[in-house]
Scaffold this motif. Structure first.
Motif, PDB file in Angstrom:
ATOM      1  N   UNK A   2       0.813  -1.024  -0.268  1.00  0.00           N
ATOM      2  CA  UNK A   2       0.149  -0.225   0.072  1.00  0.00           C
ATOM      3  C   UNK A   2       0.912   1.946  -0.036  1.00  0.00           C
ATOM      4  N   UNK A   3       0.260   2.624  -0.532  1.00  0.00           N
ATOM      5  CA  UNK A   3       1.355   3.329  -0.837  1.00  0.00           C
ATOM      6  C   UNK A   3       1.648   4.029   0.322  1.00  0.00           C
ATOM      7  N   UNK A   4       1.145   3.789   2.047  1.00  0.00           N
ATOM      8  CA  UNK A   4       1.666   4.708   3.207  1.00  0.00           C
ATOM      9  C   UNK A   4       2.385   2.989   4.508  1.00  0.00           C
ATOM     10  N   UNK A   5       3.856   2.908   4.025  1.00  0.00           N
ATOM     11  CA  UNK A   5       4.202   1.968   4.289  1.00  0.00           C
ATOM     12  C   UNK A   5       4.547   1.959   6.493  1.00  0.00           C
ATOM     13  N   UNK A   6       3.972   0.585   6.893  1.00  0.00           N
ATOM     14  CA  UNK A   6       3.785   0.960   8.300  1.00  0.00           C
ATOM     15  C   UNK A   6       4.991   1.444   8.556  1.00  0.00           C
ATOM     16  N   UNK A 154      12.292 -13.418   9.304  1.00  0.00           N
ATOM     17  CA  UNK A 154      10.908 -13.676   9.776  1.00  0.00           C
ATOM     18  C   UNK A 154      10.743 -12.310  10.064  1.00  0.00           C
ATOM     19  N   UNK A 155      11.126 -11.010   9.903  1.00  0.00           N
ATOM     20  CA  UNK A 155      10.456  -9.739  10.733  1.00  0.00           C
ATOM     21  C   UNK A 155      10.306  -9.543   9.843  1.00  0.00           C
ATOM     22  N   UNK A 156      10.440  -9.331   8.400  1.00  0.00           N
ATOM     23  CA  UNK A 156      10.027  -8.460   7.307  1.00  0.00           C
ATOM     24  C   UNK A 156       8.986  -9.846   6.865  1.00  0.00           C
ATOM     25  N   UNK A 157       8.663 -10.969   6.735  1.00  0.00           N
ATOM     26  CA  UNK A 157       7.869 -12.136   6.913  1.00  0.00           C
ATOM     27  C   UNK A 157       6.405 -11.137   7.102  1.00  0.00           C
ATOM     28  N   UNK A 158       7.008 -11.350   8.621  1.00  0.00           N
ATOM     29  CA  UNK A 158       5.875 -10.386   9.648  1.00  0.00           C
ATOM     30  C   UNK A 158       5.216  -9.595   9.266  1.00  0.00           C
ATOM     31  N   UNK A 159       6.230  -8.502   8.474  1.00  0.00           N
ATOM     32  CA  UNK A 159       5.241  -7.279   8.765  1.00  0.00           C
ATOM     33  C   UNK A 159       5.098  -6.993   7.058  1.00  0.00           C
ATOM     34  N   UNK A 160       5.061  -7.997   6.182  1.00  0.00           N
ATOM     35  CA  UNK A 160       4.878  -7.432   5.256  1.00  0.00           C
ATOM     36  C   UNK A 160       3.291  -7.976   5.335  1.00  0.00           C
ATOM     37  N   UNK A 164      -0.132  -6.113   4.371  1.00  0.00           N
ATOM     38  CA  UNK A 164      -1.731  -6.354   3.958  1.00  0.00           C
ATOM     39  C   UNK A 164      -2.754  -6.953   4.679  1.00  0.00           C
ATOM     40  N   UNK A 165      -2.967  -6.856   5.721  1.00  0.00           N
ATOM     41  CA  UNK A 165      -3.776  -6.849   5.951  1.00  0.00           C
ATOM     42  C   UNK A 165      -4.902  -5.942   6.177  1.00  0.00           C
ATOM     43  N   UNK A 166      -6.105  -5.796   5.827  1.00  0.00           N
ATOM     44  CA  UNK A 166      -7.390  -5.043   5.638  1.00  0.00           C
ATOM     45  C   UNK A 166      -7.112  -4.180   7.203  1.00  0.00           C
ATOM     46  N   UNK A 167      -7.734  -5.133   7.943  1.00  0.00           N
ATOM     47  CA  UNK A 167      -7.724  -4.626   9.644  1.00  0.00           C
ATOM     48  C   UNK A 167      -7.078  -4.817   9.969  1.00  0.00           C
ATOM     49  N   UNK A 168      -5.627  -4.352  10.852  1.00  0.00           N
ATOM     50  CA  UNK A 168      -4.621  -4.906  11.285  1.00  0.00           C
ATOM     51  C   UNK A 168      -4.956  -5.128  13.038  1.00  0.00           C
ATOM     52  N   UNK A 169      -6.077  -4.555  13.679  1.00  0.00           N
ATOM     53  CA  UNK A 169      -6.280  -4.621  14.331  1.00  0.00           C
ATOM     54  C   UNK A 169      -6.949  -5.764  14.696  1.00  0.00           C
ATOM     55  N   UNK A 170      -7.596  -5.435  14.111  1.00  0.00           N
ATOM     56  CA  UNK A 170      -8.335  -7.189  14.125  1.00  0.00           C
ATOM     57  C   UNK A 170      -7.854  -8.686  14.078  1.00  0.00           C
TER      58      UNK A 170
END
Length: 194
Positions: A2-6, A154-160, A164-170
C-alpha cells in the motif's frame, strides 16, 4: 505494498546486530523503519566474555569500527564484528536508544523478552497524548550473526503480512498465531498507546 508503509521500529539491546540486520532488510523492502537499543551502553564482544567493548550510544559506528580495528584487527575480522559495523555505518551514523525517541510507530518488534519488557515499560510510563495504538511484538532471536539474518527475514515476512491485512487491529492475533505455528517460535504481543 500500500502507498503508506507501516512505520516500524526494531529494537534489541545495543542497536548493533539483530535490530540493524532487520533495519537493513526492512529498509530494502520499502518499509519506513528505524532501529534502536534499550541498554544503558552499547556492548560489543571483546577479547574475553568478561571483557566486552563498551561504548556510549553517541559513539558512531565508524568510531567503534576504527577503535576495534586498532585494538585487534584479526580478532574482530574473524568474529564478524568489523563486517557488522561496516554494514551498520552504511545504514545510519550511530546507535540510538529507544527510550530517547519520541517518534510514533505502528509496530515495534523486539528481539528478546527482556528488551520487550523494557519497551513496554517505557511506553507505559510515557504520558498518553493521542491514544494511537502501537503493537509491540517480541520475536526471540539469538544474538549471533546467523540468527540475526534469519530473524530479520522472519521479521520482514511478518511486517509484510501485517502491511497487507485489511484490518490490522482485528487480524494481528490470528496472523501471529499462524507465524508461531510456521516458525516454531513463540511471539509475545501487546498493545500500548501514544
Amino acid at each position: 505494498m500500500p502507498s503508506v508503509p507501516l512505520k516500524v521500529a526494531v529494537v534489541c539491546s545495543s542497536n548493533q546486530n539483530r535490530s540493524m540486520e532487520a533495519h537493513n532488510i526492512l529498509n530494502k523492502r520499502g518499509f519506513s523503519v528505524r532501529s534502536f537499543g534499550t541498554g544503558t551502553h552499547v556492548k560489543l564482544p571483546g577479547p574475553a566474555p568478561d571483557k566486552p567493548n563498551v561504548y556510549d550510544f553517541k559513539t558512531t559506528y565508524d568510531q567503534m569500527y576504527n577503535d576495534l580495528l586498532r585494538k585487534d584487527k584479526d580478532l574482530y575480522t574473524q568474529n564478524g564484528i568489523l563486517h557488522m559495523l561496516d554494514r551498520n555505518k552504511r545504514i545510519k551514523p550511530h546507535p540510538e536508544r529507544f527510550q530517547n525517541c519520541r517518534d510514533v510507530f505502528d509496530l515495534i518488534v523486539t528481539c528478546e523478552e527482556r528488551v520487550y519488557d523494557q519497551v513496554v515499560e517505557d511506553l507505559t510510563l510515557r504520558e498518553q497524548e493521542t491514544c494511537q495504538p502501537v503493537h509491540v511484538i517480541n520475536v526471540d532471536i539469538q544474538d549471533n550473526l546467523e540468527e540475526a539474518t534469519l530473524g530479520a527475514f522472519l521479521i520482514c515476512e511478518l511486517c509484510q503480512c501485517i502491511q497487507h491485512t485489511d484490518d490490522m487491529e482485528n487480524d494481528i492475533d490470528e496472523l501471529l498465531q499462524e507465524f508461531e505455528e510456521k516458525s516454531g517460535r513463540a511471539f509475545l504481543h501487546t498493545v500500548c498507546f501514544y
